[in-house]
Design a protein around this motif. Structure first.
Motif, mmCIF file in Angstrom:
data_model
loop_
_atom_site.group_PDB
_atom_site.id
_atom_site.type_symbol
_atom_site.label_atom_id
_atom_site.label_comp_id
_atom_site.label_asym_id
_atom_site.label_seq_id
_atom_site.Cartn_x
_atom_site.Cartn_y
_atom_site.Cartn_z
ATOM 1 N N LEU A 142 0.848 -1.195 0.000
ATOM 2 C CA LEU A 142 0.000 0.000 0.000
ATOM 3 C C LEU A 142 0.876 1.234 0.000
ATOM 4 O O LEU A 142 2.101 1.144 0.037
ATOM 5 C CB LEU A 142 -0.946 -0.009 1.207
ATOM 6 N N LYS A 143 0.240 2.395 -0.036
ATOM 7 C CA LYS A 143 0.950 3.662 0.078
ATOM 8 C C LYS A 143 0.876 4.143 1.521
ATOM 9 O O LYS A 143 -0.133 3.947 2.195
ATOM 10 C CB LYS A 143 0.338 4.708 -0.857
ATOM 11 N N VAL A 144 1.943 4.765 1.987
ATOM 12 C CA VAL A 144 1.952 5.291 3.358
ATOM 13 C C VAL A 144 0.800 6.268 3.541
ATOM 14 O O VAL A 144 0.575 7.154 2.712
ATOM 15 C CB VAL A 144 3.298 5.984 3.660
ATOM 16 N N GLY A 145 0.063 6.088 4.616
ATOM 17 C CA GLY A 145 -1.036 6.997 4.930
ATOM 18 C C GLY A 145 -2.397 6.508 4.503
ATOM 19 O O GLY A 145 -3.414 7.124 4.846
ATOM 20 N N GLU A 146 -2.465 5.394 3.757
ATOM 21 C CA GLU A 146 -3.770 4.882 3.355
ATOM 22 C C GLU A 146 -4.487 4.276 4.564
ATOM 23 O O GLU A 146 -3.861 3.625 5.407
ATOM 24 C CB GLU A 146 -3.621 3.850 2.243
ATOM 25 N N PRO A 147 -5.808 4.477 4.680
ATOM 26 C CA PRO A 147 -6.540 4.013 5.867
ATOM 27 C C PRO A 147 -6.632 2.493 5.949
ATOM 28 O O PRO A 147 -6.787 1.816 4.939
ATOM 29 C CB PRO A 147 -7.929 4.645 5.700
ATOM 30 N N ILE A 148 -6.541 1.995 7.170
ATOM 31 C CA ILE A 148 -6.690 0.570 7.461
ATOM 32 C C ILE A 148 -7.950 0.422 8.308
ATOM 33 O O ILE A 148 -8.120 1.123 9.306
ATOM 34 C CB ILE A 148 -5.475 0.020 8.229
ATOM 35 N N TYR A 149 -8.828 -0.502 7.925
ATOM 36 C CA TYR A 149 -10.150 -0.596 8.526
ATOM 37 C C TYR A 149 -10.294 -1.816 9.438
ATOM 38 O O TYR A 149 -9.672 -2.861 9.209
ATOM 39 C CB TYR A 149 -11.216 -0.678 7.432
ATOM 40 N N ALA A 150 -11.162 -1.681 10.442
ATOM 41 C CA ALA A 150 -11.512 -2.816 11.300
ATOM 42 C C ALA A 150 -12.323 -3.810 10.480
ATOM 43 O O ALA A 150 -13.285 -3.430 9.814
ATOM 44 C CB ALA A 150 -12.314 -2.344 12.510
ATOM 45 N N ALA A 151 -11.931 -5.083 10.532
ATOM 46 C CA ALA A 151 -12.639 -6.097 9.756
ATOM 47 C C ALA A 151 -14.022 -6.370 10.330
ATOM 48 O O ALA A 151 -14.989 -6.541 9.594
ATOM 49 C CB ALA A 151 -11.827 -7.390 9.718
ATOM 50 N N PHE A 152 -14.108 -6.424 11.662
ATOM 51 C CA PHE A 152 -15.367 -6.704 12.337
ATOM 52 C C PHE A 152 -15.498 -5.775 13.549
ATOM 53 O O PHE A 152 -14.541 -5.134 13.964
ATOM 54 C CB PHE A 152 -15.415 -8.163 12.839
ATOM 55 N N GLU A 153 -16.687 -5.749 14.106
ATOM 56 C CA GLU A 153 -16.916 -5.025 15.356
ATOM 57 C C GLU A 153 -16.126 -5.690 16.478
ATOM 58 O O GLU A 153 -15.974 -6.908 16.516
ATOM 59 C CB GLU A 153 -18.410 -5.048 15.678
ATOM 60 N N GLY A 154 -15.615 -4.884 17.402
ATOM 61 C CA GLY A 154 -14.868 -5.472 18.508
ATOM 62 C C GLY A 154 -14.319 -4.426 19.454
ATOM 63 O O GLY A 154 -14.716 -3.255 19.416
ATOM 64 N N LYS A 155 -13.379 -4.846 20.282
ATOM 65 C CA LYS A 155 -12.777 -3.974 21.291
ATOM 66 C C LYS A 155 -11.261 -4.009 21.127
ATOM 67 O O LYS A 155 -10.663 -5.084 20.990
ATOM 68 C CB LYS A 155 -13.173 -4.440 22.692
ATOM 69 N N HIS A 184 2.558 -2.702 11.211
ATOM 70 C CA HIS A 184 3.420 -1.808 10.418
ATOM 71 C C HIS A 184 2.734 -0.487 10.099
ATOM 72 O O HIS A 184 3.077 0.181 9.111
ATOM 73 C CB HIS A 184 3.883 -2.483 9.119
ATOM 74 N N LEU A 185 1.741 -0.092 10.897
ATOM 75 C CA LEU A 185 1.016 1.151 10.637
ATOM 76 C C LEU A 185 1.931 2.359 10.821
ATOM 77 O O LEU A 185 2.811 2.369 11.683
ATOM 78 C CB LEU A 185 -0.181 1.265 11.578
ATOM 79 N N SER A 186 1.696 3.399 10.032
ATOM 80 C CA SER A 186 2.449 4.640 10.221
ATOM 81 C C SER A 186 1.938 5.382 11.456
ATOM 82 O O SER A 186 2.685 6.083 12.128
ATOM 83 C CB SER A 186 2.330 5.533 8.983
ATOM 84 N N GLY A 203 -6.091 2.874 11.796
ATOM 85 C CA GLY A 203 -4.790 3.514 11.637
ATOM 86 C C GLY A 203 -4.506 3.710 10.170
ATOM 87 O O GLY A 203 -5.405 3.585 9.324
ATOM 88 N N PHE A 204 -3.227 3.974 9.872
ATOM 89 C CA PHE A 204 -2.860 4.297 8.500
ATOM 90 C C PHE A 204 -1.640 3.489 8.087
ATOM 91 O O PHE A 204 -0.722 3.249 8.880
ATOM 92 C CB PHE A 204 -2.599 5.796 8.368
ATOM 93 N N GLY A 205 -1.643 3.057 6.836
ATOM 94 C CA GLY A 205 -0.597 2.185 6.333
ATOM 95 C C GLY A 205 0.781 2.799 6.439
ATOM 96 O O GLY A 205 0.956 4.012 6.311
ATOM 97 N N GLY A 206 1.764 1.936 6.685
ATOM 98 C CA GLY A 206 3.125 2.427 6.818
ATOM 99 C C GLY A 206 4.144 1.324 6.683
ATOM 100 O O GLY A 206 3.872 0.269 6.101
ATOM 101 N N SER A 207 5.327 1.558 7.267
ATOM 102 C CA SER A 207 6.420 0.594 7.177
ATOM 103 C C SER A 207 7.215 0.577 8.471
ATOM 104 O O SER A 207 8.437 0.435 8.468
ATOM 105 C CB SER A 207 7.333 0.944 5.986
ATOM 106 N N THR A 208 6.520 0.723 9.603
ATOM 107 C CA THR A 208 7.198 0.744 10.899
ATOM 108 C C THR A 208 7.547 -0.677 11.333
ATOM 109 O O THR A 208 6.956 -1.646 10.873
ATOM 110 C CB THR A 208 6.324 1.415 11.968
ATOM 111 N N GLY A 209 8.501 -0.780 12.256
ATOM 112 C CA GLY A 209 8.913 -2.096 12.737
ATOM 113 C C GLY A 209 9.828 -2.779 11.738
ATOM 114 O O GLY A 209 10.511 -2.135 10.931
ATOM 115 N N ARG A 210 9.837 -4.106 11.766
ATOM 116 C CA ARG A 210 10.689 -4.867 10.851
ATOM 117 C C ARG A 210 9.958 -5.029 9.526
ATOM 118 O O ARG A 210 9.213 -5.981 9.291
ATOM 119 C CB ARG A 210 11.016 -6.231 11.474
ATOM 120 N N SER A 211 10.187 -4.059 8.642
ATOM 121 C CA SER A 211 9.455 -4.000 7.380
ATOM 122 C C SER A 211 10.388 -3.501 6.289
ATOM 123 O O SER A 211 11.201 -2.599 6.520
ATOM 124 C CB SER A 211 8.248 -3.074 7.515
ATOM 125 N N THR A 212 10.278 -4.082 5.112
ATOM 126 C CA THR A 212 11.133 -3.681 3.991
ATOM 127 C C THR A 212 10.456 -2.686 3.065
ATOM 128 O O THR A 212 11.045 -2.260 2.076
ATOM 129 C CB THR A 212 11.559 -4.921 3.176
#
Length: 362
Positions: A142-155, A184-186, A203-212
């Motif tokens: 994905l591109k950095v900053g693209e929104p990441i959505y909850a798959a289902f309702e939850g806590k 790996h969210l930004s 959150g928003f897509g990113g490359s944090t943590g152990r990510s190439t």
């Protein structure tokens, strides 16, 4: 009226408070307080949404948050009361794989609105062994900053930076016991212990943590046991595969990967119109009351029934029962309900399956 008055009253108080701060503070302090994140966070108004369970609270520092009072009752559910840990990613350390049932029937949704694909795209790195190491989820570029959505309702159980390689990580626990992991969210967009709805931005897509490179690493777990997310979701087309899923204990294996079954189906596309006598079809459609028209209509109906029967027989799919097969597993593998399999084979859901017996699936 009372709620509106209270909101106006709080807004006036907050504005007076900010004015006094700007008068009595030094220029340097005023420059600091002008940053939105440093402004006093005081609720000033509540806005209704199309969802009766969800309201939006506005704050004086130009931020907002969801407010879902009806979901507070969920706190009493055992799934949110037991093994709940905000400090670490694994919370079921005392539960072993052998303690879990052979098959766990999980209700995923009751209506289409209860699911949203976390991020729609092509899976470039699947669940399984990767470079001799376990890859416990799927990766979607994905591109950095693209929104990441909850798959289902939850806590939200976990929402912070993880030093173990996940980077900014959000873990949501759902009422059915599943947990979905978004790594790996930004930036994260939710707080721990917050209730979220399907489709809410976590959150928003990113490359944090152990990510190439920028991508979403997505996992699905049950009691900390991981299995292939592609058992449940078609990420490229953005859809959920099943409403109810028979989760087998054998799926908690890094080598147990979801794959499309090759159905014993002929690719030939039957075309009714090409196989029918055009003259008989025309007479039947005209509805002529003459004897010849009645005969033609009868012949047309017979021909149509014959072709439909041939088509159904041609597209019929059968499954030979093997050791360990249960109706729930067969249903999941072919994407057909247990009730439909029972109907086609004149059996009950409690019928014991005999090894070697052929079941009609479609």
């Amino acid at each position: 009226m009372g709620e509106k008055f209270t909101g106006m009253y709080l807004r006036k108080i907050s504005l007076v408070f900010i004015f006094l701060l700007t008068v009595f503070l030094s220029p340097a302090q005023r420059n600091t307080i002008n940053k939105l994140k440093d402004l006093p966070k005081i609720p000033v108004d509540t806005i209704a949404t199309s969802d009766p369970d969800t309201k939006i609270i506005l704050f004086t520092n130009n931020t907002w948050a969801y407010y879902r009072p009806t979901m507070d009752a969920y706190n009493e559910l055992p799934v949110y009361a037991s093994y709940w840990d905000n400090s670490q990613i694994f919370s079921y350390k005392s539960v072993e794989l052998k303690d879990l049932p052979e098959v766990i029937d999980i209700c995923l949704i009751n209506s289409p609105s209860e699911f949203h694909v976390p991020y729609q795209g092509r899976v470039t790195s699947k669940y399984g062994i990767r470079k001799r190491r376990s890859h416990n989820g799927v990766d979607i570029p994905l591109k950095v900053g693209e929104p990441i959505y909850a798959a289902f309702e939850g806590k939200v159980r976990y929402a912070k930076f993880n030093t173990g390689g996940y980077g900014n990580l959000v873990i949501v626990r759902h009422k059915n016991g599943l947990e979905t992991w978004y790594a790996h969210l930004s930036k994260t967009n939710v707080e721990e212990n917050e209730y979220v709805k399907a489709g809410q931005v976590l959150g928003f897509g990113g490359s944090t943590g152990r990510s190439t490179g920028p991508h979403l690493h997505f996992e699905v777990r049950y009691n900390d046991q991981v299995f292939d997310p592609e058992f449940l979701m078609d990420f490229e087309n953005g859809r959920l595969k099943f409403e109810t899923f028979a989760l087998e204990r054998s799926y908690f294996n890094i080598n147990s990967r979801a794959s499309e079954l090759l159905l014993e189906d002929d690719d030939e596309d039957w075309n009714f119109q090409d196989l029918m006598n055009p003259d008989l079809q025309l007479l039947a459609e005209l509805g002529d009351s003459t004897a010849i028209a009645l005969i033609a209509s009868e012949e047309f109906a017979k021909k149509q029934a014959q072709i439909k029967a041939q088509e159904e027989a041609k597209k019929a799919v059968y499954h030979t029962v093997k050791k360990g097969d249960v109706l729930g597993k067969i249903s999941r593998n072919y994407g057909v309900s247990v009730a439909e399999i029972c109907r086609l084979n004149n059996i009950k859901s409690t019928t014991t399956l005999q090894i070697g017996k052929k079941l009609r699936i479609r």
